[in-house]
Enzyme design. Sequence first.
Site, short mmCIF file in Angstrom:
data_model
loop_
_atom_site.label_atom_id
_atom_site.label_comp_id
_atom_site.label_asym_id
_atom_site.label_seq_id
_atom_site.Cartn_x
_atom_site.Cartn_y
_atom_site.Cartn_z
CG ASP A 213 -2.02 1.07 1.13
OD1 ASP A 213 -2.50 1.34 0.02
OD2 ASP A 213 -2.37 1.65 2.18
CB SER A 234 -6.91 3.17 0.08
OG SER A 234 -5.54 3.48 -0.10
CD GLN A 284 -4.86 1.37 -2.64
OE1 GLN A 284 -4.51 2.53 -2.72
NE2 GLN A 284 -4.29 0.51 -1.80
#
Length: 299
Positions: A213, A234, A284
């Site tokens: 991430d 996110s 993502q």
Amino acid sequence: GDLRSVLITSVLNLEQLEVDLFRCAWTPGQRDRRLFGGQIVGQALVAAAHAVRRDEQVHSLHCYFVRTGDPKVPVLYEVERTRTGKSFSVRSIKAIQHGQPIFTCQASFQLSQGSPVQHQFTMPTVPPPEELLTQEELIQKFLQNPNVAEGYRKRLTKIQAQDVPIDIKPVNPPDIFSSEPQEAKQLFWVRARGYIGETDMKVHCCVAAYISDYAFLGTALLPHRQYRIKFMVSLDHSMWFHAPFRADHWMLYECESPWAGGCRGLVQGRLWRRDGVLAVTCAQEGVIRVEQTQNQSKL
């Protein structure tokens, strides 16, 4: 000193309160306004790993960030044993703060199975990590330039002050003195800082979840560097684990953004082992809001 990775000793370490109920009291610091998404994903996978057999390994996970995490209070993780089959097991994980879910995740685990059906993309050809500067070294190099504007200097100093438990070596660092659009693609070598060693593969997958991430969504901003970021967070995160790897060994993180629009951006990533084996695939989507006025020159 203790050479073990802080990702194992504290960041991803959970306290078991009851069967399938865990708590993490580790916080990234009072100055942070929200928890790092990779931390939540990694901790959720740690909780799920406690609820499966040792010989089952995670092969995929799919997550949603539903509320902003509070860095000042512990996170509770509830695991539901959704299904335990002969070859696959599914675990549902809910992260809770202030009595409300901040994150939901489903992770699927599989017993090892062989198959003649195998293929993968080819790893990009890039310089090895030994020939590249770390992110800290690049920032220090930029800060030594007297022409860097004060506002940008403060942002670089803030990044430099962050205690990130990851070693990062960008392959193609963006030119900080230019606001020209760049291709929505970046590559960097990554590894956990410190020693993890030979252990259950699930441990390395949890660390990779944390690493995956970091700077991921920022790939979608490279074609839009003329704008100042107002808000970026996110929305979801997915991972597929393909082959064994060591999260404390260098891996190439290949990130690209095929699309952005509607105040959202989509990014895709691949983590490659040094020997060219594709270890992990990530995806993502996140919210991206920018100031409509263009950035001033950094000089």
